[in-house]
Design a protein around this motif. Structure first.
Motif, PDB file in Angstrom:
ATOM      1  N   LEU A 151      58.313 -54.978  30.152  1.00 22.42           N
ATOM      2  CA  LEU A 151      59.028 -53.798  29.650  1.00 22.42           C
ATOM      3  C   LEU A 151      57.501 -53.172  28.839  1.00 22.42           C
ATOM      4  O   LEU A 151      56.813 -52.592  28.847  1.00 22.42           O
ATOM      5  N   ARG A 152      57.318 -53.770  27.561  1.00 20.49           N
ATOM      6  CA  ARG A 152      55.738 -53.727  26.880  1.00 20.49           C
ATOM      7  C   ARG A 152      54.681 -52.943  27.873  1.00 20.49           C
ATOM      8  O   ARG A 152      53.738 -52.938  27.555  1.00 20.49           O
ATOM      9  N   THR A 153      54.840 -54.054  28.892  1.00 16.38           N
ATOM     10  CA  THR A 153      53.178 -54.605  29.729  1.00 16.38           C
ATOM     11  C   THR A 153      53.378 -53.823  30.879  1.00 16.38           C
ATOM     12  O   THR A 153      52.870 -53.371  32.403  1.00 16.38           O
ATOM     13  N   LEU A 154      54.635 -51.950  31.073  1.00 17.73           N
ATOM     14  CA  LEU A 154      54.542 -51.515  32.400  1.00 17.73           C
ATOM     15  C   LEU A 154      55.141 -52.512  33.280  1.00 17.73           C
ATOM     16  O   LEU A 154      54.925 -52.471  34.615  1.00 17.73           O
ATOM     17  N   GLY A 155      55.996 -54.155  33.338  1.00 16.29           N
ATOM     18  CA  GLY A 155      56.597 -54.399  34.523  1.00 16.29           C
ATOM     19  C   GLY A 155      55.665 -55.650  34.890  1.00 16.29           C
ATOM     20  O   GLY A 155      55.319 -56.385  35.962  1.00 16.29           O
ATOM     21  N   ASN A 156      53.658 -55.759  33.980  1.00 15.09           N
ATOM     22  CA  ASN A 156      52.654 -55.877  34.154  1.00 15.09           C
ATOM     23  C   ASN A 156      53.208 -57.708  33.441  1.00 15.09           C
ATOM     24  O   ASN A 156      52.785 -57.561  32.057  1.00 15.09           O
ATOM     25  N   HIS A 157      52.632 -59.364  34.666  1.00 14.62           N
ATOM     26  CA  HIS A 157      53.443 -60.521  33.629  1.00 14.62           C
ATOM     27  C   HIS A 157      51.905 -60.149  33.081  1.00 14.62           C
ATOM     28  O   HIS A 157      50.872 -60.029  33.268  1.00 14.62           O
ATOM     29  N   PRO A 158      52.147 -60.635  31.543  1.00 16.25           N
ATOM     30  CA  PRO A 158      51.221 -60.677  30.780  1.00 16.25           C
ATOM     31  C   PRO A 158      49.883 -62.348  30.972  1.00 16.25           C
ATOM     32  O   PRO A 158      48.764 -61.501  30.455  1.00 16.25           O
ATOM     33  N   GLU A 159      50.362 -62.566  31.599  1.00 15.70           N
ATOM     34  CA  GLU A 159      48.709 -63.915  32.300  1.00 15.70           C
ATOM     35  C   GLU A 159      48.436 -63.437  33.054  1.00 15.70           C
ATOM     36  O   GLU A 159      47.693 -64.285  34.166  1.00 15.70           O
ATOM     37  N   HIS A 160      48.878 -62.466  34.458  1.00 14.52           N
ATOM     38  CA  HIS A 160      48.267 -62.114  35.412  1.00 14.52           C
ATOM     39  C   HIS A 160      47.062 -60.949  34.733  1.00 14.52           C
ATOM     40  O   HIS A 160      47.058 -59.821  34.387  1.00 14.52           O
ATOM     41  N   THR A 161      46.241 -61.755  35.311  1.00 17.03           N
ATOM     42  CA  THR A 161      44.220 -60.732  35.038  1.00 17.03           C
ATOM     43  C   THR A 161      43.863 -59.609  36.591  1.00 17.03           C
ATOM     44  O   THR A 161      43.302 -59.450  36.085  1.00 17.03           O
ATOM     45  N   ASN A 162      44.125 -61.148  37.549  1.00 19.26           N
ATOM     46  CA  ASN A 162      44.163 -59.919  38.556  1.00 19.26           C
ATOM     47  C   ASN A 162      45.354 -59.646  38.985  1.00 19.26           C
ATOM     48  O   ASN A 162      46.670 -59.893  39.188  1.00 19.26           O
ATOM     49  N   HIS A 163      45.008 -58.209  40.090  1.00 19.86           N
ATOM     50  CA  HIS A 163      46.109 -57.585  40.730  1.00 19.86           C
ATOM     51  C   HIS A 163      45.830 -56.767  42.458  1.00 19.86           C
ATOM     52  O   HIS A 163      44.663 -55.984  42.114  1.00 19.86           O
ATOM     53  N   TRP A 164      46.809 -57.436  42.968  1.00 21.03           N
ATOM     54  CA  TRP A 164      45.991 -57.262  44.671  1.00 21.03           C
ATOM     55  C   TRP A 164      47.485 -56.593  45.628  1.00 21.03           C
ATOM     56  O   TRP A 164      48.429 -56.800  44.937  1.00 21.03           O
ATOM     57  N   THR A 165      46.696 -55.543  46.345  1.00 24.24           N
ATOM     58  CA  THR A 165      47.775 -55.239  47.317  1.00 24.24           C
ATOM     59  C   THR A 165      47.722 -55.699  48.433  1.00 24.24           C
ATOM     60  O   THR A 165      47.321 -56.876  48.348  1.00 24.24           O
ATOM     61  N   ASN A 166      48.393 -55.995  48.901  1.00 24.45           N
ATOM     62  CA  ASN A 166      48.579 -56.847  51.045  1.00 24.45           C
ATOM     63  C   ASN A 166      47.218 -56.899  51.219  1.00 24.45           C
ATOM     64  O   ASN A 166      46.200 -57.627  51.176  1.00 24.45           O
ATOM     65  N   PRO A 167      46.911 -55.449  51.401  1.00 29.96           N
ATOM     66  CA  PRO A 167      45.955 -55.312  51.971  1.00 29.96           C
ATOM     67  C   PRO A 167      43.671 -55.726  51.186  1.00 29.96           C
ATOM     68  O   PRO A 167      42.886 -56.711  51.570  1.00 29.96           O
ATOM     69  N   GLY A 168      44.510 -55.077  49.738  1.00 30.06           N
ATOM     70  CA  GLY A 168      43.188 -55.535  49.333  1.00 30.06           C
ATOM     71  C   GLY A 168      42.737 -57.167  49.538  1.00 30.06           C
ATOM     72  O   GLY A 168      41.938 -57.784  48.975  1.00 30.06           O
ATOM     73  N   PHE A 169      44.236 -57.817  48.898  1.00 25.27           N
ATOM     74  CA  PHE A 169      44.356 -59.468  48.925  1.00 25.27           C
ATOM     75  C   PHE A 169      43.269 -60.381  50.503  1.00 25.27           C
ATOM     76  O   PHE A 169      42.352 -60.496  50.141  1.00 25.27           O
ATOM     77  N   LYS A 170      44.021 -59.386  51.427  1.00 24.16           N
ATOM     78  CA  LYS A 170      43.095 -59.177  53.055  1.00 24.16           C
ATOM     79  C   LYS A 170      41.822 -59.351  52.685  1.00 24.16           C
ATOM     80  O   LYS A 170      40.994 -60.665  53.460  1.00 24.16           O
ATOM     81  N   LEU A 171      41.171 -58.384  52.214  1.00 16.38           N
ATOM     82  CA  LEU A 171      39.909 -57.839  52.027  1.00 16.38           C
ATOM     83  C   LEU A 171      39.441 -58.946  51.217  1.00 16.38           C
ATOM     84  O   LEU A 171      37.887 -59.729  51.246  1.00 16.38           O
TER      85      LEU A 171
END
Length: 196
Positions: A151-171
């Motif tokens: 909750l402190r990071t608004l749902g973001n896992h503290p060890e994740h430095t990259n964030h991709w949507t499905n289309p973004g990861f395919k690209l």
């Protein structure tokens, strides 16, 4: 690669989490079986759960795993007797070019500072296929928020430095010379089989 929180994820008794993980593995098995790989390397194998699932599904003859967490490897050697897992670096894999029919790298790239460098190394060691998964954003973050996690990071896992949507990861994969063969989205992940 992955910390021992990976083990906690797989050992969790929460029925929803268990359902999501089993659905993920069902999709991974369904994608892997038709290509009939003989030699498989799981990069970022953690404790070796994926290797065990592949063995149970009778996929591959030679299965190896590599991870940079000695803690995870020690746990894996205790709970999964007889699996071949060892310490290693995703940026410098100790194998010759084209050593494996299938390289698997699940839930790793989102942790890395240099994902493109890692993809180049995965391509180098694969003779044909690479099977990858990452959290499917924004669904992964939303699922965490709904479960009251991070909750402190608004749902973001503290060890994740990259964030991709499905289309973004395919690209990202296409820009790194990987051709997408099959794409699935077992909630809340993106799972892609690509070819060199």
């Amino acid at each position: 690669m992955r910390s021992t929180t990976n083990y906690l994820k797989h050992a969790n008794k929460n029925p929803i989490q268990r359902f999501l993980i089993e659905n993920f593995y069902r999709q991974l098995i369904n994608i892997s079986k038709p290509i009939k790989p003989v030699r498989i390397l799981d990069v970022g194998c953690g404790e070796g759960a994926t290797i065990v699932k592949l063995k149970q599904a009778k996929i591959g003859k030679t299965l190896e795993g590599i991870d940079n967490s000695e803690d995870a490897l020690q746990i894996g050697r205790k709970i999964y007797l007889g699996i071949n897992i060892k310490s290693g670096d995703i940026y410098n894999l100790p194998y010759k070019d084209g050593s494996f029919d299938l390289l698997i790298c699940t839930e790793v790239l989102e942790h890395l500072k240099y994902p493109r460098k890692a993809l180049a190394e995965l391509r180098r060691v694969s003779s044909k296929y690479v099977l990858l998964s990452v959290p499917n954003e924004p669904f992964f973050v939303l699922a965490n928020l709904l479960r009251g996690k991070y909750l402190r990071t608004l749902g973001n896992h503290p060890e994740h430095t990259n964030h991709w949507t499905n289309p973004g990861f395919k690209l990202l994969l296409r820009r790194n010379s990987l051709r997408i063969v099959t794409s699935r989205a077992p909630f809340p992940w993106t799972l892609i089989l690509a070819r060199k």
